[in-house]
Enzyme design. Structure first.
Site, PDB file in Angstrom:
ATOM      1  CG  HIS A 171       6.353  -4.666  -7.629  1.00 17.83           C
ATOM      2  ND1 HIS A 171       5.181  -3.969  -7.823  1.00 17.83           N
ATOM      3  CD2 HIS A 171       5.975  -5.941  -7.401  1.00 17.83           C
ATOM      4  CE1 HIS A 171       4.145  -4.793  -7.740  1.00 17.83           C
ATOM      5  NE2 HIS A 171       4.604  -5.997  -7.479  1.00 17.83           N
ATOM      6  CE1 TYR A 212       2.981  -8.791  -4.228  1.00 16.30           C
ATOM      7  CE2 TYR A 212       4.800  -7.853  -5.462  1.00 16.30           C
ATOM      8  CZ  TYR A 212       3.513  -8.355  -5.418  1.00 16.30           C
ATOM      9  OH  TYR A 212       2.768  -8.418  -6.551  1.00 16.30           O
ATOM     10  CG  HIS A 215      -3.427  -0.619  -7.972  1.00 15.82           C
ATOM     11  ND1 HIS A 215      -3.906  -1.908  -7.849  1.00 15.82           N
ATOM     12  CD2 HIS A 215      -2.073  -0.714  -7.831  1.00 15.82           C
ATOM     13  CE1 HIS A 215      -2.901  -2.736  -7.643  1.00 15.82           C
ATOM     14  NE2 HIS A 215      -1.776  -2.035  -7.621  1.00 15.82           N
ATOM     15  CG  PHE A 216      -1.167   3.443  -4.317  1.00  9.70           C
ATOM     16  CD1 PHE A 216      -1.398   4.241  -3.227  1.00  9.70           C
ATOM     17  CD2 PHE A 216      -0.627   4.016  -5.468  1.00  9.70           C
ATOM     18  CE1 PHE A 216      -1.124   5.597  -3.278  1.00  9.70           C
ATOM     19  CE2 PHE A 216      -0.359   5.365  -5.530  1.00  9.70           C
ATOM     20  CZ  PHE A 216      -0.615   6.171  -4.433  1.00  9.70           C
ATOM     21  CG  HIS A 217      -5.499   5.338  -1.670  1.00 11.25           C
ATOM     22  ND1 HIS A 217      -4.735   6.019  -2.595  1.00 11.25           N
ATOM     23  CD2 HIS A 217      -5.269   5.958  -0.484  1.00 11.25           C
ATOM     24  CE1 HIS A 217      -4.086   7.003  -1.999  1.00 11.25           C
ATOM     25  NE2 HIS A 217      -4.392   6.991  -0.711  1.00 11.25           N
ATOM     26  NE  ARG A 255       0.576   8.345  -9.336  1.00  7.96           N
ATOM     27  CZ  ARG A 255       1.429   7.397  -8.912  1.00  7.96           C
ATOM     28  NH1 ARG A 255       1.930   6.519  -9.764  1.00  7.96           N
ATOM     29  NH2 ARG A 255       1.768   7.309  -7.644  1.00  7.96           N
ATOM     30  NE  ARG A 256       3.433  10.554  -7.418  1.00  6.09           N
ATOM     31  CZ  ARG A 256       4.506   9.825  -7.528  1.00  6.09           C
ATOM     32  NH1 ARG A 256       5.139   9.756  -8.664  1.00  6.09           N
ATOM     33  NH2 ARG A 256       4.969   9.163  -6.494  1.00  6.09           N
TER      34      ARG A 256
HETATM   35 FE1  HAS Z   1       0.330  -2.735  -7.488  1.00  6.40          FE
HETATM   36  C1  HAS Z   1       1.330   0.229  -8.970  1.00  6.40           C
HETATM   37  C2  HAS Z   1       0.734  -4.380 -10.449  1.00  6.40           C
HETATM   38  C3  HAS Z   1      -0.416  -5.738  -5.949  1.00  6.40           C
HETATM   39  C4  HAS Z   1       0.758  -1.253  -4.405  1.00  6.40           C
HETATM   40  N1  HAS Z   1       0.918  -0.870  -6.820  1.00  6.40           N
HETATM   41  C5  HAS Z   1       1.266   0.207  -7.599  1.00  6.40           C
HETATM   42  C6  HAS Z   1       1.595   1.321  -6.747  1.00  6.40           C
HETATM   43  C7  HAS Z   1       1.484   0.883  -5.452  1.00  6.40           C
HETATM   44  C8  HAS Z   1       1.042  -0.488  -5.510  1.00  6.40           C
HETATM   45  C9  HAS Z   1       1.798   1.675  -4.193  1.00  6.40           C
HETATM   46  O1  HAS Z   1       2.011  -3.828 -13.176  1.00  6.40           O
HETATM   47  C10 HAS Z   1       1.955   2.722  -7.221  1.00  6.40           C
HETATM   48  C11 HAS Z   1       3.407   2.998  -7.250  1.00  6.40           C
HETATM   49  C12 HAS Z   1       3.646   4.419  -7.691  1.00  6.40           C
HETATM   50  O2  HAS Z   1       3.657   5.312  -6.822  1.00  6.40           O
HETATM   51  O3  HAS Z   1       3.780   4.646  -8.895  1.00  6.40           O
HETATM   52  N2  HAS Z   1       0.136  -4.676  -8.095  1.00  6.40           N
HETATM   53  C13 HAS Z   1       0.331  -5.127  -9.356  1.00  6.40           C
HETATM   54  C14 HAS Z   1       0.065  -6.567  -9.401  1.00  6.40           C
HETATM   55  C15 HAS Z   1      -0.268  -6.948  -8.124  1.00  6.40           C
HETATM   56  C16 HAS Z   1      -0.203  -5.758  -7.319  1.00  6.40           C
HETATM   57  C17 HAS Z   1       0.157  -7.465 -10.590  1.00  6.40           C
HETATM   58  N3  HAS Z   1       0.174  -3.367  -5.556  1.00  6.40           N
HETATM   59  C18 HAS Z   1      -0.145  -4.637  -5.146  1.00  6.40           C
HETATM   60  C19 HAS Z   1      -0.148  -4.693  -3.716  1.00  6.40           C
HETATM   61  C20 HAS Z   1       0.191  -3.425  -3.272  1.00  6.40           C
HETATM   62  C21 HAS Z   1       0.390  -2.618  -4.454  1.00  6.40           C
HETATM   63  C22 HAS Z   1      -0.433  -5.921  -2.891  1.00  6.40           C
HETATM   64  C23 HAS Z   1       0.370  -2.892  -1.904  1.00  6.40           C
HETATM   65  C24 HAS Z   1       0.298  -3.586  -0.810  1.00  6.40           C
HETATM   66  N4  HAS Z   1       0.891  -2.168  -9.351  1.00  6.40           N
HETATM   67  C25 HAS Z   1       1.013  -3.011 -10.412  1.00  6.40           C
HETATM   68  C26 HAS Z   1       1.523  -2.248 -11.569  1.00  6.40           C
HETATM   69  C27 HAS Z   1       1.700  -0.934 -11.146  1.00  6.40           C
HETATM   70  C28 HAS Z   1       1.291  -0.916  -9.757  1.00  6.40           C
HETATM   71  C29 HAS Z   1       1.813  -2.730 -12.917  1.00  6.40           C
HETATM   72  C30 HAS Z   1       2.242   0.241 -11.976  1.00  6.40           C
HETATM   73  C31 HAS Z   1       1.142   1.044 -12.546  1.00  6.40           C
HETATM   74  C32 HAS Z   1       1.681   2.255 -13.278  1.00  6.40           C
HETATM   75  O4  HAS Z   1       1.566   2.295 -14.497  1.00  6.40           O
HETATM   76  O5  HAS Z   1       2.235   3.171 -12.647  1.00  6.40           O
HETATM   77  C33 HAS Z   1      -0.572  -8.382  -7.677  1.00  6.40           C
HETATM   78  O6  HAS Z   1       0.278  -8.730  -6.629  1.00  6.40           O
HETATM   79  C34 HAS Z   1      -1.992  -8.579  -7.275  1.00  6.40           C
HETATM   80  C35 HAS Z   1      -2.302 -10.050  -7.019  1.00  6.40           C
HETATM   81  C36 HAS Z   1      -3.518 -10.192  -6.158  1.00  6.40           C
HETATM   82  C37 HAS Z   1      -4.523 -11.051  -6.353  1.00  6.40           C
HETATM   83  C38 HAS Z   1      -5.695 -11.046  -5.398  1.00  6.40           C
HETATM   84  C39 HAS Z   1      -5.786 -12.295  -4.518  1.00  6.40           C
HETATM   85  C40 HAS Z   1      -6.885 -12.130  -3.539  1.00  6.40           C
HETATM   86  C41 HAS Z   1      -6.838 -12.494  -2.228  1.00  6.40           C
HETATM   87  C42 HAS Z   1      -8.022 -12.198  -1.352  1.00  6.40           C
HETATM   88  C43 HAS Z   1      -8.911 -13.436  -1.192  1.00  6.40           C
HETATM   89  C44 HAS Z   1     -10.148 -13.058  -0.470  1.00  6.40           C
HETATM   90  C45 HAS Z   1     -10.788 -13.846   0.415  1.00  6.40           C
HETATM   91  C46 HAS Z   1     -11.996 -13.340   1.050  1.00  6.40           C
HETATM   92  C47 HAS Z   1     -10.302 -15.189   0.779  1.00  6.40           C
HETATM   93  C48 HAS Z   1      -4.548 -12.006  -7.477  1.00  6.40           C
HETATM   94  C49 HAS Z   1      -5.663 -13.172  -1.636  1.00  6.40           C
HETATM   95  C50 HAS Z   1     -13.066 -14.396   1.162  1.00  6.40           C
HETATM   96  C51 HAS Z   1     -14.287 -13.904   0.496  1.00  6.40           C
HETATM   97  C52 HAS Z   1     -15.480 -14.488   0.672  1.00  6.40           C
HETATM   98  C53 HAS Z   1     -16.626 -13.967  -0.112  1.00  6.40           C
HETATM   99  C54 HAS Z   1     -15.742 -15.636   1.572  1.00  6.40           C
END
Ligand code: HAS
Length: 563
Positions: free
Chosen positions: A233, A237, A384-386, A449-450
Site C-alpha cells: 500500500h 503512495y 481502480h488502479f488504472h 481479474r488476472r
Molecule cells: Fe487503491 C487496490 C484503497 C488510492 C493503487 N489500489 C489498489 C491496487 C492498486 C492501487 C495498484 O481499500 C491493486 C493492488 C493489487 O494488485 O491487488 N486506494 C484505496 C484508497 C485510496 C486509494 C482508500 N490506490 C490509490 C492510489 C493508487 C492506488 C492513489 C495509485 C497511485 N486500493 C484501495 C483498496 C484496495 C486498493 C482497499 C484493495 C482492493 C482489493 O480488494 O484488492 C485513497 O488514497 C484515495 C483517496 C483519494 C481521494 C481523491 C482526492 C482527489 C484529488 C483530486 C482533486 C481534483 C482537482 C481538480 C483539484 C479522496 C486530490 C480540479 C477540478 C475542477 C473541476 C476545477
C-alpha cells in the site's frame, strides 16, 4: 555542496540552484530507463487486452501470465521507481544542491537498480518467472527474479540515503532556516519508501530466496503476503507523492500563481507518511487467518489516509481560485477560465487530478469492508488502479516530462510538441475511459481479474463479459497509440528539439504567507509516530499469524518449518 555551483536567487523567498551538466546526465539516465520501460510495458498491455478479447493467441507459446508479469513488473515497479528517483533527484538538486560525492552515489544507485531490472526482466522473458508483480507465494519464480528485484530496492535505498544526506548537508549550512518544500517532500517520500520496503525485503531475502533456491522446502504463504502488503500500500503512495509534489509546488508556478499554503502541504505529507503504511490489511480483507478486529483497525486507518488527499483537493481548488481572482476573473466559477488550458505542462496533470476524483472514490469503495467483498479479485480493482496510478500519476509524470526533459537536455518545448502533448493527453484519457470504465463495470458483474480468457472463455457467463473485454481492447489500442506518441515526443525533446533553455518551474509562497511552524520539521517526532502506528497495527496480528500457522504441511507451514 558542489564547488562549481552558484546559488541563483529567483525570488526573495527562494534560493534555487542551477543544475550542472554532470548532474543533469544522472537525472536523465533514470528518465531514459523509465521511457524504455513505458514502451515495453505498454506493448505488453496492448497484447493483454487483445488476448482477453478472446480473438488472439500469442505465438511461440508465450503465455498470458508471462506478459502480465512483464507488464506489471516493468510498469508498476521499474518505470515508476526510475522516474520517481530521477525526478526527485532533480528536485533535490534544484532546491538543496548535490555534492560530487553524492553524485557518485547517485550513479551507484542507478547501476544497482539497472542491473537488478535487467536480471528480473531476463528471467520473466525466459518464461520461468510468471508470478505477477505481487509474486504471491506459493507461485515460485527463478531465484534471480527475486534477486533482481532486491537489487532494484537496494539501489533505491542508496538513492534515498543520498537524498537524506543532501538535506542534512543543506541544513548544516542553513541553520534555523526552513528546508525547501521540494526537499521536505522528497525526504518524506523516501523515508516512507525505506520503512515500507523493509517488509518486502525481509520477505524476499529471508523467506522467498532461500525457498526458491531449494534451501527450505516450504514457505509461510500468509506471512509473505502480509509482508508484501505491508509494503504494497505505501508503494501506491510512493507513486502518488511525486505527483503531489508537482501539484503543490510546480503547478502554481505554471498557472502564474503561488503556493496556497506551505504549512498545509507539509502537513498533508506528514499525514501521508503516518497513515500509508499501517493499512496493508485492506488488501487482505477476504483473507482467512487474519483477526477481523485488526482488519477493522486497519480499515479505520485507511479512512484516515483519505484525509490528506482531501486536503490536497482543497489546496488545489484554492490555488486555482485565488490565482484566477487575482487575475481579475470573477463569478462562482469564472476563475476556471484563467487556467492555461493550452499549456500541456498544466493540462496533462490537470486531467490527472480530474481522474483522481472517481479514482479516489473507487478507493473508498474498496476500503469499505462489506463493499470490498463485492469487488475484491474482480477486474474492478484493475479498473481502480488504472485510474489512479495509470491516469492520475502517469498524466502528472507526463506533464512533468514536458518541461523536465528539455530542461535536462538543454532543449525547448516547441509549440508543435506542446500541441502533440495535448493530443496525447486526450488520447490517453479516451483510451483509459474505455478501458478502465469497462473494467469497473465488468468487475461489478463478477468479471475476475488476472484471468486468462482461455481458461474461462467457454463458460456461459464469459459470453456476457466479451463485450466489456472488447471495449478494453479498444481502450488498450488507443492507449498504445498514446504510448507511442509520448515516447515520440520525449525522444524529440531529448535529442531533436531546438537547443535552448526550458524553465524549471518552482512555485513560491505568497509574499505575506504566515511563517510555517517549526514543529513541522521535527523528523524524530514524525518518524517516531509512524513507527508507533506500524507497531500498533501489525504487532499483535503478526504474532497471531505466526502462532496460528498450521505447522508442517505446505502450503501453510509454520515459519520455522524449514525442510
Ligand atoms: Fe487503491 C487496490 C484503497 C488510492 C493503487 N489500489 C489498489 C491496487 C492498486 C492501487 C495498484 O481499500 C491493486 C493492488 C493489487 O494488485 O491487488 N486506494 C484505496 C484508497 C485510496 C486509494 C482508500 N490506490 C490509490 C492510489 C493508487 C492506488 C492513489 C495509485 C497511485 N486500493 C484501495 C483498496 C484496495 C486498493 C482497499 C484493495 C482492493 C482489493 O480488494 O484488492 C485513497 O488514497 C484515495 C483517496 C483519494 C481521494 C481523491 C482526492 C482527489 C484529488 C483530486 C482533486 C481534483 C482537482 C481538480 C483539484 C479522496 C486530490 C480540479 C477540478 C475542477 C473541476 C476545477
Amino acid at each position: 555542496m558542489a564547488k562549481e555551483k552558484k546559488a541563483l536567487i529567483t525570488d526573495t523567498l527562494n534560493d534555487n540552484f542551477i543544475l550542472t551538466k554532470r548532474e543533469k546526465k544522472l537525472y536523465m539516465a533514470f528518465i531514459y530507463v523509465s521511457i524504455i520501460s513505458l514502451l515495453i510495458g505498454g506493448t505488453m498491455g496492448l497484447l493483454q487486452t487483445i488476448m482477453r478479447s478472446g480473438n488472439f493467441t500469442l505465438p511461440f507459446g508465450i503465455g498470458y501470465y508471462q506478459i502480465l508479469t512483464v507488464h506489471g513488473v516493468i510498469l508498476a515497479l521499474v518505470m515508476t521507481t526510475f522516474f520517481i528517483v530521477g525526478f526527485q533527484f532533480s528536485l533535490m538538486g534544484k532546491s538543496v544542491g548535490i555534492s560530487d560525492k553524492q553524485l557518485k552515489w547517485g550513479w551507484i544507485a542507478f547501476w544497482v537498480m539497472t542491473i537488478g531490472t535487467l536480471t528480473t526482466t531476463i528471467m520473466i522473458l525466459l518464461g520461468n518467472s510468471s508470478v505477477l508483480y505481487t509474486f504471491y507465494t506459493p507461485l515460485k519464480a527463478h531465484p534471480l527474479f527475486y534477486i533482481g528485484l532486491a537489487l532494484v530496492i537496494i539501489g533505491s535505498w542508496i538513492a534515498a540515503f543520498v537524498n537524506f544526506r543532501q538535506l542534512y548537508v543543506w541544513k548544516k549550512t542553513h541553520p534555523n532556516e526552513k528546508s525547501p518544500l521540494f526537499a521536505f517532500m522528497v525526504v518524506i517520500n523516501m523515508a516512507m519508501w525505506v520503512i515500507a520496503s523493509l517488509g518486502v525485503a525481509i520477505s524476499v531475502v529471508v523467506l522467498i530466496i532461500p525457498w526458491s533456491l531449494g534451501l527450505t522446502a516450504t514457505i509461510n504463504v500468509l506471512v509473505t503476503r502480509t509482508l508484501f502488503w505491508y509494503f504494497g500500500h505505501p508503494l501506491v503512495y510512493f507513486w502518488l507523492l511525486p505527483a503531489y509534489m508537482a501539484w503543490y509546488a510546480v503547478i502554481p508556478k505554471i498557472i502564474g500563481g503561488r503556493i496556497f499554503s506551505d504549512s498545509l502541504a507539509r502537513m498533508a505529507f506528514i499525514l501521508l507518511i503516518f497513515f500509508s503504511i499501517p493499512v496493508g490489511f485492506h488488501h487482505q480483507l477476504t483473507e482467512p487467518g487474519i483477526d477481523p478486529t485488526w482488519k477493522f483497525v486497519q480499515v479505520v486507518l485507511t479512512f484516515m489516509v483519505v484525509v490528506p488527499s482531501l486536503m490536497t483537493a482543497f489546496a488545489l481548488f484554492a490555488t486555482f481560485e485565488v490565482t484566477g481572482r487575482k487575475k481579475g476573473f470573477t463569478g462562482l466559477f469564472g476563475w476556471l477560465r484563467h487556467l492555461p488550458w493550452k499549456d500541456v505542462r498544466f493540462f496533462a496533470p490537470f486531467v490527472g487530478m480530474l481522474a483522481f476524483i472517481p479514482g479516489g472514490a473507487g478507493g473508498i469503495i474498496n476500503a469499505s469492508h462489506q463493499m470490498n467483498a463485492v469487488v475484491h479479485n474482480t477486474i474492478w480493482v484493475t479498473g481502480h488502479f488504472h485510474l489512479t496510478v495509470a491516469t492520475t500519476v502517469m498524466l502528472t509524470f507526463f506533464g512533468v516530462g514536458f518541461w523536465l526533459i528539455p530542461h535536462l537536455t538543454g532543449r525547448t518545448l516547441t509549440k508543435s510538441l506542446n500541441r502533440l502533448g495535448i493530443i496525447q493527453t486526450l488520447l490517453w484519457t479516451l483510451g483509459m475511459f474505455f478501458m478502465s470504465g469497462s473494467m469497473h463495470i465488468q468487475g461489478l458483474v463478477g468479471g475476475p481479474r488476472r484471468s486468462d480468457f482461455s481458461t474461462y472463455g467457454g463458460t456461459e457467463q464469459a459470453q456476457d463479459w466479451v463485450y466489456y473485454q472488447i471495449f478494453q481492447a479498444v481502450g488498450g489500442s488507443i492507449l498504445f497509440i498514446a504510448t507511442l506518441l509520448i515516447v515520440y515526443i520525449y525522444v524529440k525533446l531529448a535529442f531533436f528539439a531546438p537547443v535552448g533553455e526550458e524553465a524549471f518551474p518552482v512555485a513560491e509562497e505568497e509574499l505575506d504567507a504566515e511563517p510555517t511552524p517549526k514543529f513541522l520539521e521535527n523528523w524524530y517526532l514524525w518518524i517516531g509516530i509512524t513507527i508507533a502506528l506500524i507497531l500498533f497495527a501489525y504487532t499483535i496480528p503478526f504474532i497471531d499469524i505466526i502462532n496460528n500457522s498450521p505447522p508442517g504441511s505446505p502450503p501453510f507451514p509454520h515459519l520455522t518449518g524449514g525442510k
